[in-house]
Write an enzyme that holds these catalytic residues in place. Structure first.
Site, PDB file in Angstrom:
ATOM      1  N   ASP A   1       1.945  10.849 -12.231  1.00 32.61           N
ATOM      2  CA  ASP A   1       1.399  11.199 -11.040  1.00 32.61           C
ATOM      3  C   ASP A   1       0.356  12.443 -10.779  1.00 32.61           C
ATOM      4  OD1 ASP A   1       2.179  11.511  -8.001  1.00 32.61           O
ATOM      5  OD2 ASP A   1       3.719  10.613  -8.611  1.00 32.61           O
TER       6      ASP A   1
ATOM      7  N   ASP B   1      -1.739  11.575  -6.008  1.00 31.53           N
ATOM      8  CA  ASP B   1      -0.627  12.516  -4.297  1.00 31.53           C
ATOM      9  C   ASP B   1      -1.775  12.306  -3.313  1.00 31.53           C
ATOM     10  OD1 ASP B   1       1.701  12.813  -3.223  1.00 31.53           O
ATOM     11  OD2 ASP B   1       0.873  14.598  -3.041  1.00 31.53           O
TER      12      ASP B   1
ATOM     13  N   GLU C   1      -3.553   7.756  -3.143  1.00 26.66           N
ATOM     14  CA  GLU C   1      -2.705   6.979  -2.022  1.00 26.66           C
ATOM     15  C   GLU C   1      -3.171   8.065  -1.240  1.00 26.66           C
ATOM     16  OE1 GLU C   1       1.574   8.877  -0.011  1.00 26.66           O
ATOM     17  OE2 GLU C   1       0.229  10.471  -0.669  1.00 26.66           O
TER      18      GLU C   1
ATOM     19  N   HIS D   1       8.748   6.261  -3.671  1.00 23.56           N
ATOM     20  CA  HIS D   1       9.996   6.564  -2.999  1.00 23.56           C
ATOM     21  C   HIS D   1      10.084   7.560  -1.799  1.00 23.56           C
ATOM     22  CE1 HIS D   1       5.909   8.844  -3.773  1.00 23.56           C
ATOM     23  NE2 HIS D   1       7.155  10.110  -3.339  1.00 23.56           N
ATOM     24  N   ASP D   2       8.866   7.177  -1.018  1.00 15.29           N
ATOM     25  CA  ASP D   2       8.662   7.991   0.495  1.00 15.29           C
ATOM     26  C   ASP D   2       9.161   6.942   1.477  1.00 15.29           C
ATOM     27  OD1 ASP D   2       7.721   9.823  -0.316  1.00 15.29           O
ATOM     28  OD2 ASP D   2       5.292   9.613  -0.616  1.00 15.29           O
TER      29      ASP D   2
HETATM   30  O1  ISL Z   1       7.012  10.244   3.812  1.00 10.71           O
HETATM   31  C1  ISL Z   1       5.417  10.288   4.262  1.00 10.71           C
HETATM   32  C2  ISL Z   1       5.985  11.061   5.846  1.00 10.71           C
HETATM   33  O2  ISL Z   1       6.536  10.306   5.948  1.00 10.71           O
HETATM   34  C3  ISL Z   1       3.876  10.547   4.363  1.00 10.71           C
HETATM   35  O3  ISL Z   1       3.446  11.280   4.877  1.00 10.71           O
HETATM   36  C4  ISL Z   1       4.123  11.023   2.797  1.00 10.71           C
HETATM   37  O4  ISL Z   1       3.980  12.495   3.240  1.00 10.71           O
HETATM   38  C5  ISL Z   1       2.550  11.192   2.673  1.00 10.71           C
HETATM   39  O5  ISL Z   1       2.514   9.710   2.289  1.00 10.71           O
HETATM   40  C6  ISL Z   1       2.209  11.679   1.169  1.00 10.71           C
HETATM   41  O6  ISL Z   1       3.079  11.300   0.537  1.00 10.71           O
HETATM   42  C7  ISL Z   1       3.254  12.097  -1.067  1.00 10.71           C
HETATM   43  O7  ISL Z   1       2.611  13.599  -0.964  1.00 10.71           O
HETATM   44  C8  ISL Z   1       3.613  14.126  -0.538  1.00 10.71           C
HETATM   45  C9  ISL Z   1       4.757  14.136  -1.132  1.00 10.71           C
HETATM   46  O8  ISL Z   1       5.323  14.719  -0.532  1.00 10.71           O
HETATM   47  C10 ISL Z   1       5.269  12.459  -1.277  1.00 10.71           C
HETATM   48  O9  ISL Z   1       6.088  12.112  -1.620  1.00 10.71           O
HETATM   49  C11 ISL Z   1       4.025  12.135  -1.855  1.00 10.71           C
HETATM   50  O10 ISL Z   1       3.966  10.934  -1.840  1.00 10.71           O
HETATM   51  C12 ISL Z   1       2.985  15.601  -0.582  1.00 10.71           C
HETATM   52  O11 ISL Z   1       2.968  15.801  -2.086  1.00 10.71           O
END
Ligand code: ISL
Length: 573
Positions: free
Chosen positions: A114, A214, A270, A342-343
């Site tokens: 990541d 990310d 992402e 994971h989100d």
């Molecule tokens: O899960 C979300 C909120 O509902 C998404 O909007 C998420 O925050 C977004 O996809 C970004 O995700 C990534 O960056 C974030 C982190 O918290 C997430 O785990 C990661 O996958 C900040 O680094």
């Protein structure tokens, strides 16, 4: 351009059949904190993962994407990094990491790390020095002076509240699109970019095979940071999603990092809020050079104004999204295919039926992700049909986003107590996906001998790896067959996609065609049976059932297809 690096000793050779390895690959995502604990502290760790590489090899996956294991205060479970070149103590050290990489490579499994570079932790040395105004770090973040009661603009944080916090030490505001402990890096500053690229080269030199980037489409912000449309969803998004210089930065990044090594590196960006047209600029022939992106349209189907406002799932809308992405990147670019990470909530809870038809619908969802064009992702536990969890109180939650949501709902008067928002939490909170991996029916699901950092799902005695591996009809066995099927049939990887019955409310069916090879995939996405005609143009006389999740499925399709609830079938020529 930097000089070419010689290959480190610990790399897998690049295939020479002309197609990059990641197109044929199935990627397995590991959330390290919840995968396997080797030292009984209640938290998963790198040695724990290394102890499970044979599990991954048995499942048949080609690559692992590891959510962050770098040094971090864990305000956002590692997506807040304080040292990019160190492994967090709770996960192990660099030697453990080297051991894991070798163990994976020995089994021909690649490793994707990541990369979190839209922001750092506020405990990163760069931010510490920036906050003291030390050169050259003073301009590494977005600082704005002004009235401590009046933020510089109206942008929202993804995690609720303003995207700005006031720092008393520097006496200025700083921007954070996520938590206040995740300040955004100022990508306009060339020194920031060079430091990031140097760090990426350092990881490539360790022999890794790629990066999952990310929120990489948030790194460029509109010059001057103007106010956003207050009526939009996330206020300010038009000024930080797919911003004006994002493609310039990413092309430069690829040139300075991935292009300097001799092996094929996979990159997946992402990219929340991305359209097919935007995606082509990231991954197309004339694009920035990324391998693929994660888009979010399909996981947001049914959401109201916010993710917490869950509506009805609409299969017709869902089909339209996949049709557009499958055909839109067919000749230029490449898709990623995922239903879970994971989100997100657990896929069988969000898109399937996690009650009566849990097994069957979990298998249907797996059939779907493994028969579309693009690279499929399996999120840990998805191969068991793991479900969302029960969270009886706010004290059982660990995710900053979910806790903020509950606290804000109570503070604003929208809710009187946790129970008023419990349904929304249990449907969508990120903690659902983060409950520990269910290995056995032993205490704590065999994840840890200590106290797990987040509660284990109560259903671990019924859903766990040990049982799934013994049972020949399990979700796990079915996933294993799906992965083999995809590896053995190029038509499932490279075939042209054609959607059938776009308006049918419960049947999702499509063909994939590659030369003389044809695949017909039929999925009954509902609790009721359904019957449909075999679509025109499908060579039914040559088709045979390759995999299905119902015992009674006929070996050849015939003229009509009558499907049980949540039945999935794949016919191949
Ligand atoms: O899960 C979300 C909120 O509902 C998404 O909007 C998420 O925050 C977004 O996809 C970004 O995700 C990534 O960056 C974030 C982190 O918290 C997430 O785990 C990661 O996958 C900040 O680094």
């Amino acid at each position: 351009m930097s000089q070419r690096h010689s290959a480190p000793s610990n790399v897998l050779a690049t295939e020479t059949d002309g197609s990059p390895w990641w197109k044929d690959a199935v990627v397995y995502q590991i959330y390290p904190k919840s995968f396997n604990d080797s030292n009984a502290d209640g938290l998963g760790d790198v040695r724990g993962i290394a102890g499970k590489v044979d599990y991954l090899a048995d499942l048949g996956v080609d690559a692992v994407w590891l959510s962050p294991i770098y040094q971090s205060p864990q305000a956002d479970n590692g997506y807040d990094i304080s040292d990019y070149r160190a492994i967090d103590d709770q996960y192990g050290d660099l030697e453990d990491f080297e051991g894991l990489l070798s163990a994976l490579h020995d089994r021909d499994i690649r490793l994707i790390m990541d990369l979190v570079v839209n922001h750092t932790s506020d405990e990163h040395e760069w931010f510490q020095r920036s906050r003291r105004g030390e050169e050259p770090y003073d301009d590494y973040y977005y600082w704005r002076e002004g009235d401590p009661d009046d933020p510089p603009n109206n942008w929202d944080s993804f995690f609720g509240g303003s995207a700005w916090s006031y720092d008393d030490e520097r006496e200025a505001w700083y921007l954070h699109l996520f938590d206040e402990k995740q300040p955004d890096l100022n990508w306009r500053n060339p020194a920031v970019r060079e430091d990031v690229y140097e760090m990426m080269r350092w990881w490539l030199d360790r022999g890794i095979d790629g990066f999952r980037m990310d929120v990489i489409n948030l790194i460029s912000k509109t010059e001057g940071l103007p106010d956003g449309d207050p009526h939009g969803g996330l206020v300010g998004a038009e000024h930080f999603m797919n911003g004006p210089r994002v493609h310039e930065y990413l092309s430069e990044m690829m040139e300075e990092t991935v292009d300097t090594v001799d092996r094929e590196i996979m990159t997946v960006g992402e990219t929340p809020g991305v359209s097919v047209e935007d995606a082509r600029q990231y991954v197309g022939e004339d694009g920035d050079g990324l391998s693929m992106v994660f888009q979010f349209e399909h996981v947001d189907v049914g959401d109201g104004d916010s993710k917490w406002d869950v509506g009805e799932f609409d299969l017709v809308a869902f089909k339209e999204i996949f049709d557009r992405w499958q055909t839109g990147l067919a000749d230029d670019g490449w898709n990623s295919v995922y239903l879970s990470n994971h989100d997100q909530p657990r896929s069988v809870s969000q898109f399937g039926n996690d009650g009566e038809y849990r097994r069957k619908s979990a298998k249907l969802l797996g059939t779907f992700t493994h028969t579309l064009g693009g690279t499929p992702y399996v999120y840990q536990g998805e191969e068991l049909g793991m479900t969302n969890a029960n969270f009886e109180s706010v004290e059982q939650l660990r995710d900053v986003e979910a806790i903020n949501f509950v606290e804000e709902a109570i503070a604003s008067g929208e809710a009187n107590e946790y129970d008023d928002v419990r349904e929304a939490v249990e449907a969508v909170a990120r903690d659902n996906a983060r409950t520990p991996m269910q290995w056995t029916d032993d205490p704590n699901a065999g994840f840890t001998d200590g106290d797990p950092w987040l509660k284990v799902n109560d259903n671990y005695t019924e859903i766990n790896v040990a049982d799934e591996r013994e049972d020949t009809d399990s979700v796990w066995q079915y996933y294993r067959q799906l992965i083999d099927l995809r590896h053995d049939n190029d038509v499932l990887v490279y075939g042209d996609f054609e959607l059938h019955y776009p308006d049918h409310e419960s049947v999702f069916a499509y063909s994939r065609t590659l030369g003389d090879d044809h695949a017909l995939v039929v999925l009954n996405w509902a609790d009721d049976p359904a019957t449909v005609d075999v679509p025109d143009g499908v060579p039914i006389e040559d088709l045979e059932l390759a995999i299905g999740n119902a015992g009674a499925a006929p070996a050849t399709p015939g003229d009509r297809l009558t499907l049980e609830p949540w039945e999935a079938r794949v016919y191949l020529v």
